[in-house]
Design an enzyme around this catalytic site. Structure first.
Site, short mmCIF file in Angstrom:
data_model
loop_
_atom_site.label_atom_id
_atom_site.label_comp_id
_atom_site.label_asym_id
_atom_site.label_seq_id
_atom_site.Cartn_x
_atom_site.Cartn_y
_atom_site.Cartn_z
N ARG A 11 0.80 -1.14 -0.01
CA ARG A 11 0.12 0.33 0.03
C ARG A 11 1.04 1.37 0.00
O ARG A 11 0.56 2.30 -0.96
CB ARG A 11 -0.87 -0.01 1.25
CG ARG A 11 -1.88 1.00 1.22
CD ARG A 11 -3.16 0.72 2.03
NE ARG A 11 -4.24 1.71 2.09
CZ ARG A 11 -4.54 2.73 3.12
NH1 ARG A 11 -3.95 2.53 4.18
NH2 ARG A 11 -5.53 3.25 2.85
N HIS B 205 0.61 4.23 -2.84
CA HIS B 205 0.24 5.50 -2.24
C HIS B 205 1.45 6.63 -2.65
O HIS B 205 1.16 7.72 -2.85
CB HIS B 205 -0.17 5.65 -0.93
CG HIS B 205 -1.31 5.27 -0.54
ND1 HIS B 205 -2.12 5.75 0.61
CD2 HIS B 205 -2.12 4.13 -1.45
CE1 HIS B 205 -3.22 5.21 0.35
NE2 HIS B 205 -3.46 4.14 -0.54
N VAL C 27 1.12 9.47 -6.18
CA VAL C 27 1.34 10.86 -5.91
C VAL C 27 2.51 11.31 -6.09
O VAL C 27 3.53 11.24 -5.70
CB VAL C 27 1.02 11.22 -4.37
CG1 VAL C 27 0.85 12.51 -3.98
CG2 VAL C 27 -0.58 10.63 -3.95
N ASP D 8 8.81 8.66 -5.64
CA ASP D 8 9.92 9.46 -5.19
C ASP D 8 10.01 9.61 -3.53
O ASP D 8 10.51 10.52 -2.98
CB ASP D 8 9.79 11.00 -5.62
CG ASP D 8 8.57 11.60 -5.07
OD1 ASP D 8 7.91 11.11 -4.52
OD2 ASP D 8 8.47 12.97 -5.13
N GLU E 215 2.34 14.68 2.78
CA GLU E 215 1.39 13.70 2.13
C GLU E 215 1.02 12.54 3.39
O GLU E 215 -0.28 12.16 3.39
CB GLU E 215 1.98 12.89 1.27
CG GLU E 215 2.19 13.52 -0.14
CD GLU E 215 3.06 12.70 -1.06
OE1 GLU E 215 3.23 11.42 -1.07
OE2 GLU E 215 3.92 13.65 -1.95
N ASN F 73 -3.88 8.46 3.84
CA ASN F 73 -2.60 8.13 4.11
C ASN F 73 -2.53 7.80 5.63
O ASN F 73 -1.45 7.19 6.11
CB ASN F 73 -1.61 8.92 3.67
CG ASN F 73 -1.19 8.92 2.28
OD1 ASN F 73 -1.39 7.90 1.81
ND2 ASN F 73 -0.40 9.74 1.50
N PRO G 121 -7.63 7.28 -5.14
CA PRO G 121 -8.82 6.78 -5.53
C PRO G 121 -9.68 6.32 -4.28
O PRO G 121 -9.03 5.72 -3.28
CB PRO G 121 -8.76 5.69 -6.49
CG PRO G 121 -7.23 5.17 -6.26
CD PRO G 121 -6.56 6.31 -5.84
N HIS H 120 -4.53 -6.31 -3.06
CA HIS H 120 -5.52 -6.67 -1.98
C HIS H 120 -5.63 -8.05 -1.47
O HIS H 120 -6.47 -8.46 -0.89
CB HIS H 120 -7.01 -6.02 -2.33
CG HIS H 120 -7.04 -4.57 -2.35
ND1 HIS H 120 -8.09 -3.84 -2.70
CD2 HIS H 120 -6.05 -3.53 -2.06
CE1 HIS H 120 -7.68 -2.36 -2.79
NE2 HIS H 120 -6.51 -2.22 -2.39
N ASP I 251 -1.42 -14.51 -2.96
CA ASP I 251 -1.78 -15.62 -4.05
C ASP I 251 -3.02 -15.04 -4.66
O ASP I 251 -3.29 -13.86 -4.79
CB ASP I 251 -2.15 -16.78 -3.12
CG ASP I 251 -3.31 -16.48 -1.97
OD1 ASP I 251 -4.04 -15.68 -2.24
OD2 ASP I 251 -3.57 -17.39 -1.29
#
Ligand code: HEM
Length: 331
Positions: free
Chosen positions: A64, A68, A72, A76, A87, A93, A159, A189, A250
């Site tokens: 994740r 994220h 954005v 970096d 951020e 976040n 999103p 996920h 998996d």
């Protein structure tokens, strides 16, 4: 340039740059830290944290985090910068985890070779290692990213779980990722959890109907009603995104969304929408899901990277090297 010289140049690139993408390449740090194997240092710390369970489900935390970060302002490491308005303070976040693990890796690397390895590369190497430890397949990561020095919560436009499939495809396309990449990446996920508040509408008041999302299986509906009560003033409970094997990388996430067991709206929708359902069907029957997931992660790692002389290699992943003199804080 003579024809012979041109041929030599072309041959050079074919032979030595087969795995290059821009300035990113597999093995960027090879030989740059004396006898120390940079990727090995990262792997050691990730393994220690994984086996000593210093952070729960490291693969989920880092997958994740990488998503994220890359979505954005590119990959970096801007997500790692501390600051009142950076951020990491943006709402999506707030539940990102894994910052301390990144600090531990950075510390281990700085002890070996000061100022060499960027925080952006640490995120992608560590994510690969954690995915592997969680049952995924090893994939070669490209390195050579540099770190950004701007991090603003106001830049965070990630999103929501309710994004439509077509809008999500557009968003991924804006990052040079295809709808195939998008579906494979949503396979992230396969690990981790989501807070009830982010999908409660699907249980009790889907699209303001006063009832549940009809695409949800009766089994999942009963489960979620149990774990996510309609009114919960104090606790925001969590539920696994992959209802079957929540700690394993998996393809059971894809099998479950086919059965109506997608927890987030977007998870369920990719199995139903004409634009993506064939891709999901293919993945369910694809024994090579693991390789393709790795390939999609490599593509994610290329989004808007800083290379060469751009950006910097931070000394601390939480802070830029030189603070500009701005009243009221840096970020
Ligand atoms: C349209 C795209 C996506 C949407 C709308 C989305 C949305 C979400 C939401 C709402 C959560 C729960 C957050 C919370 O409870 O605070 C979540 C968790 C998670 N997401 Fe995504 N996601 C997307 C794409 C991705 C991608 C591309 C990856 C990685 C490749 C990813 C990896 C994860 C992981 C691993 C978790 C669990 C984190 C944990 O356990 O701490 N997501 N996502």
């Amino acid at each position: 340039m003579s024809k012979a010289l041109a041929l030599v140049v072309v041959l050079f690139f074919v032979l030595f740059c087969g795995k290059c993408y821009g300035e990113l390449r597999v093995g960027f740090y090879k030989g740059k830290c004396g006898v120390t194997n940079v990727e090995g240092v990262v792997q050691n710390v990730v393994e220690t944290w994984h086996f000593e369970k210093k952070e729960k489900d490291i693969a989920a935390a880092l997958l994740r985090m990488q998503f994220h970060d890359c979505f954005v302002k590119g990959c970096d490491a801007s997500i790692l910068l501390d600051g009142l308005t950076s951020e990491k303070e943006a709402t999506p976040n707030k539940s990102v985890r894994g910052y301390k693990l990144i600090d531990a890796i950075k510390e281990a690397l700085e002890a070996e070779c000061q100022g060499l390895v960027s925080c952006a590369d640490i995120i992608s190497m560590a994510t690969r290692d954690a995915v592997f430890l969680a049952g995924g397949k090893w994939y070669d990561v490209e390195t050579g990213r540099r770190d950004g020095n701007v991090s603003l919560a106001s830049n965070v436009n990630l999103p929501a779980a309710t994004i439509s499939v077509s809008d999500s495809i557009k968003l991924f396309a804006s990052k040079n990722l295809t709808q195939y990449d998008m579906v494979y990446l949503l396979g992230g996920h396969t690990v981790g959890i989501a807070r009830c508040s982010l999908f409660k509408d699907r249980i009790y008041n889907f699209n303001k109907t006063g009832g549940p999302d009809p695409s949800m299986s009766p089994w999942l509906l009963a489960e979620l009603k149990d774990k996510c009560p309609r009114i919960s003033l104090i606790f925001d409970n969590t539920y696994p995104l992959d209802v079957k094997t929540p700690s394993l990388v998996d393809n059971s996430y894809f099998q479950e969304i086919k059965k109506g067991n997608g927890v987030l709206q977007i998870d369920q929708q990719i199995a139903l929408d004409e634009l993506t359902k064939n891709i999901v069907d293919d993945i369910v029957n694809d024994p090579d899901f693991y390789t393709k997931f790795g390939e999609a992660m490599v593509k994610l790692g290329r989004v808007d990277v800083l290379i060469d002389g751009q950006g910097e290699v931070r000394k601390s992943c939480r802070d830029v090297n030189k603070k500009p003199f701005i009243f009221g804080g840096l970020n």
